[in-house]
Design an enzyme around this catalytic site. Structure first.
Site, PDB file in Angstrom:
ATOM      1  N   VAL A 147      37.317  36.188  30.209  1.00 14.71           N
ATOM      2  CA  VAL A 147      38.388  36.848  29.456  1.00 14.71           C
ATOM      3  C   VAL A 147      39.722  36.384  30.046  1.00 14.71           C
ATOM      4  O   VAL A 147      39.884  36.323  31.271  1.00 14.71           O
ATOM      5  CB  VAL A 147      38.258  38.386  29.551  1.00 14.71           C
ATOM      6  CG1 VAL A 147      39.398  39.074  28.810  1.00 14.71           C
ATOM      7  CG2 VAL A 147      36.911  38.824  28.997  1.00 14.71           C
ATOM      8  N   HIS A 176      39.568  45.098  35.380  1.00 17.26           N
ATOM      9  CA  HIS A 176      40.422  44.599  34.302  1.00 17.26           C
ATOM     10  C   HIS A 176      39.543  44.336  33.086  1.00 17.26           C
ATOM     11  O   HIS A 176      38.324  44.576  33.127  1.00 17.26           O
ATOM     12  CB  HIS A 176      41.196  43.359  34.758  1.00 17.26           C
ATOM     13  CG  HIS A 176      40.333  42.292  35.354  1.00 17.26           C
ATOM     14  ND1 HIS A 176      39.337  41.653  34.661  1.00 17.26           N
ATOM     15  CD2 HIS A 176      40.295  41.762  36.608  1.00 17.26           C
ATOM     16  CE1 HIS A 176      38.741  40.764  35.430  1.00 17.26           C
ATOM     17  NE2 HIS A 176      39.300  40.826  36.628  1.00 17.26           N
ATOM     18  N   GLU A 177      40.152  43.800  32.037  1.00 16.72           N
ATOM     19  CA  GLU A 177      39.408  43.599  30.785  1.00 16.72           C
ATOM     20  C   GLU A 177      38.215  42.656  30.937  1.00 16.72           C
ATOM     21  O   GLU A 177      37.277  42.716  30.152  1.00 16.72           O
ATOM     22  CB  GLU A 177      40.344  43.082  29.691  1.00 16.72           C
ATOM     23  CG  GLU A 177      41.219  44.162  29.062  1.00 16.72           C
ATOM     24  CD  GLU A 177      40.415  45.232  28.303  1.00 16.72           C
ATOM     25  OE1 GLU A 177      39.470  44.872  27.583  1.00 16.72           O
ATOM     26  OE2 GLU A 177      40.743  46.426  28.452  1.00 16.72           O
ATOM     27  N   GLY A 178      38.264  41.767  31.934  1.00 13.87           N
ATOM     28  CA  GLY A 178      37.119  40.875  32.174  1.00 13.87           C
ATOM     29  C   GLY A 178      35.892  41.682  32.594  1.00 13.87           C
ATOM     30  O   GLY A 178      34.793  41.500  32.052  1.00 13.87           O
ATOM     31  N   HIS A 179      36.099  42.606  33.536  1.00 14.76           N
ATOM     32  CA  HIS A 179      35.001  43.488  33.951  1.00 14.76           C
ATOM     33  C   HIS A 179      34.532  44.337  32.770  1.00 14.76           C
ATOM     34  O   HIS A 179      33.336  44.507  32.543  1.00 14.76           O
ATOM     35  CB  HIS A 179      35.464  44.451  35.054  1.00 14.76           C
ATOM     36  CG  HIS A 179      35.921  43.798  36.316  1.00 14.76           C
ATOM     37  ND1 HIS A 179      37.240  43.804  36.720  1.00 14.76           N
ATOM     38  CD2 HIS A 179      35.243  43.129  37.279  1.00 14.76           C
ATOM     39  CE1 HIS A 179      37.344  43.189  37.886  1.00 14.76           C
ATOM     40  NE2 HIS A 179      36.152  42.752  38.249  1.00 14.76           N
ATOM     41  N   GLN A 235      31.412  39.052  52.157  1.00 16.75           N
ATOM     42  CA  GLN A 235      31.713  37.851  51.373  1.00 16.75           C
ATOM     43  C   GLN A 235      33.143  37.362  51.564  1.00 16.75           C
ATOM     44  O   GLN A 235      33.580  36.428  50.909  1.00 16.75           O
ATOM     45  CB  GLN A 235      31.385  38.056  49.895  1.00 16.75           C
ATOM     46  CG  GLN A 235      32.283  39.023  49.156  1.00 16.75           C
ATOM     47  CD  GLN A 235      31.746  39.301  47.763  1.00 16.75           C
ATOM     48  OE1 GLN A 235      30.706  39.925  47.599  1.00 16.75           O
ATOM     49  NE2 GLN A 235      32.443  38.830  46.742  1.00 16.75           N
ATOM     50  N   SER A 239      41.260  40.056  39.606  1.00 19.01           N
ATOM     51  CA  SER A 239      41.868  41.149  40.385  1.00 19.01           C
ATOM     52  C   SER A 239      42.947  40.602  41.299  1.00 19.01           C
ATOM     53  O   SER A 239      43.871  41.310  41.684  1.00 19.01           O
ATOM     54  CB  SER A 239      40.797  41.858  41.217  1.00 19.01           C
ATOM     55  OG  SER A 239      39.769  42.320  40.374  1.00 19.01           O
ATOM     56  N   ARG A 240      42.835  39.321  41.668  1.00 19.01           N
ATOM     57  CA  ARG A 240      43.820  38.737  42.591  1.00 19.01           C
ATOM     58  C   ARG A 240      45.102  38.306  41.894  1.00 19.01           C
ATOM     59  O   ARG A 240      46.069  37.936  42.576  1.00 19.01           O
ATOM     60  CB  ARG A 240      43.201  37.549  43.342  1.00 19.01           C
ATOM     61  CG  ARG A 240      42.192  37.961  44.400  1.00 19.01           C
ATOM     62  CD  ARG A 240      41.835  36.806  45.301  1.00 19.01           C
ATOM     63  NE  ARG A 240      41.053  37.229  46.467  1.00 19.01           N
ATOM     64  CZ  ARG A 240      39.728  37.205  46.531  1.00 19.01           C
ATOM     65  NH1 ARG A 240      39.020  36.767  45.504  1.00 19.01           N
ATOM     66  NH2 ARG A 240      39.104  37.604  47.627  1.00 19.01           N
TER      67      ARG A 240
HETATM   68  P1  AMP Z   1      34.589  40.908  40.945  1.00 14.69           P
HETATM   69  O1  AMP Z   1      35.002  42.335  40.845  1.00 14.69           O
HETATM   70  O2  AMP Z   1      35.724  39.949  41.063  1.00 14.69           O
HETATM   71  O3  AMP Z   1      33.488  40.694  41.955  1.00 14.69           O
HETATM   72  O4  AMP Z   1      33.927  40.561  39.541  1.00 14.69           O
HETATM   73  C1  AMP Z   1      32.855  41.307  39.036  1.00 14.69           C
HETATM   74  C2  AMP Z   1      32.288  40.583  37.850  1.00 14.69           C
HETATM   75  O5  AMP Z   1      33.299  40.436  36.842  1.00 14.69           O
HETATM   76  C3  AMP Z   1      31.815  39.169  38.197  1.00 14.69           C
HETATM   77  O6  AMP Z   1      30.606  38.906  37.509  1.00 14.69           O
HETATM   78  C4  AMP Z   1      32.941  38.314  37.674  1.00 14.69           C
HETATM   79  O7  AMP Z   1      32.529  37.004  37.332  1.00 14.69           O
HETATM   80  C5  AMP Z   1      33.356  39.087  36.448  1.00 14.69           C
HETATM   81  N1  AMP Z   1      34.708  38.712  36.043  1.00 14.69           N
HETATM   82  C6  AMP Z   1      35.814  38.616  36.818  1.00 14.69           C
HETATM   83  N2  AMP Z   1      36.864  38.164  36.110  1.00 14.69           N
HETATM   84  C7  AMP Z   1      36.410  37.948  34.847  1.00 14.69           C
HETATM   85  C8  AMP Z   1      37.014  37.471  33.651  1.00 14.69           C
HETATM   86  N3  AMP Z   1      38.287  37.125  33.604  1.00 14.69           N
HETATM   87  N4  AMP Z   1      36.232  37.388  32.550  1.00 14.69           N
HETATM   88  C9  AMP Z   1      34.919  37.741  32.596  1.00 14.69           C
HETATM   89  N5  AMP Z   1      34.303  38.207  33.689  1.00 14.69           N
HETATM   90  C10 AMP Z   1      35.028  38.307  34.802  1.00 14.69           C
END
Ligand code: AMP
Length: 283
Positions: free
Chosen positions: A177, A32-35, A59, A187-188
């Site tokens: 984000v 998503h946009e956070g990634h 994990q 993602s959840r």
């Molecule tokens: P994940 O795929 O959930 O393991 O996340 C991969 C990376 O993206 C991790 O460093 C998360 O902290 C980061 N991440 C997830 N959600 C966000 C968000 N909303 N804003 C910024 N980074 C994020």
């Protein structure tokens, strides 16, 4: 002719650190946009950008959503290509755990980091995170690694990992984000029904209220805790924890003299959501 003399030694242009930098963004996909914000930051700061997509089984607790975790690798690859990522690594479980899941060389951060906050509900989670990240870092050998502040406890575990095993690596923690109404992208979030999605606004709203209290000068720890606790009260939301802790060590604090982070985890229906806000006096 009025030729200026050629210098006998042509100065070698010093390579900037950027020229050999490798920025790495580890993810579990369902991007998503956070990634993508992390990817863009790496793209802006590094010569090469590597992104991994790996839903790490170690994990997840045995009772958790490993099987249900959203996966869409084709979409992830298309998004990452559009961002100009140099290498996308989608390892298999056996590539990461060559001796199988019954014989993993665990990386164990201190319990003071892994058995608090999310570690209470998820006692194996951060050991799994540290273990997979060590393997990913060894393979990619990044100069720079990018993580989101949304997973604040994770960033402190990564900080321990980097300091312990990869002291040259730069760790970047980027701002969370959010959706327009403040809910942190995750993602959840796709697991939330439309009703639950409405209720979820309580989480960012509570943190905003706490930040407002802090910004307007409140420094009494008990009163700040109370602001947060009261703002999280909602009949459909089960608060797993809501705590103010030292922003660096994650230990409990007795006052607001050092930077503090407020961390919250809730359950809404079957979905667990986390968020946090940093409280530090502006300079
Ligand atoms: P994940 O795929 O959930 O393991 O996340 C991969 C990376 O993206 C991790 O460093 C998360 O902290 C980061 N991440 C997830 N959600 C966000 C968000 N909303 N804003 C910024 N980074 C994020």
């Amino acid at each position: 002719m009025n030729a200026s003399p050629l210098p006998s030694v042509v100065p070698v242009v010093e390579k900037s650190p950027m020229a050999s930098s490798v920025g790495f963004v580890p993810t579990m996909g369902a991007l998503h946009e956070g990634h993508l914000a992390l990817v863009r930051r790496a793209r802006a700061q590094c010569a090469r950008v590597v992104v991994s997509v790996f839903v790490n089984p170690t994990q997840f607790e045995p009772t958790e959503d490993f099987e249900q975790y959203p996966r869409d690798v084709a979409r992830d690859l298309a998004l990452l290509k559009r961002e100009g990522v140099d290498e996308i690594w989608v390892p298999s479980v056996s590539e990461i755990y060559p001796n199988g899941l019954d014989d993993v060389r665990w990386v164990k951060p201190p319990a003071s980091l892994t058995q608090i906050l999310c570690g209470v509900d998820r006692p194996r989670h951060f050991v799994g995170v540290a273990t997979v990240l060590k393997r990913l870092f060894e393979h990619v050998q990044p100069t720079d690694a990018y993580f989101g502040q949304k997973d604040y406890q994770q960033t402190r575990v990564v900080h321990w990992l980097v300091r312990s095993f990869f002291p040259q690596m730069r760790l970047h923690v980027e701002e969370t984000v959010r959706e327009e109404d403040g809910l942190a992208l995750s993602s959840r979030n796709v697991f939330l029904s439309s009703e639950e999605r409405e209720w979820a606004r309580v989480l960012p709203n509570a943190l905003r209220r706490l930040k407002e209290a802090f910004d307007s000068g409140e420094r009494d720890l008990l009163r700040l805790n109370e602001v947060l606790r009261v703002a999280l009260i909602h009949p459909k939301i089960e608060v797993r924890y809501a705590e103010l802790r030292d922003a660096e060590t994650l230990q409990l604090v007795e006052n607001m003299e050092r930077p503090v982070v407020a961390l919250v985890a809730v359950r809404i229906g079957k979905t667990r959501l986390i968020d946090n806000v940093l409280l530090h006096a502006s300079r």
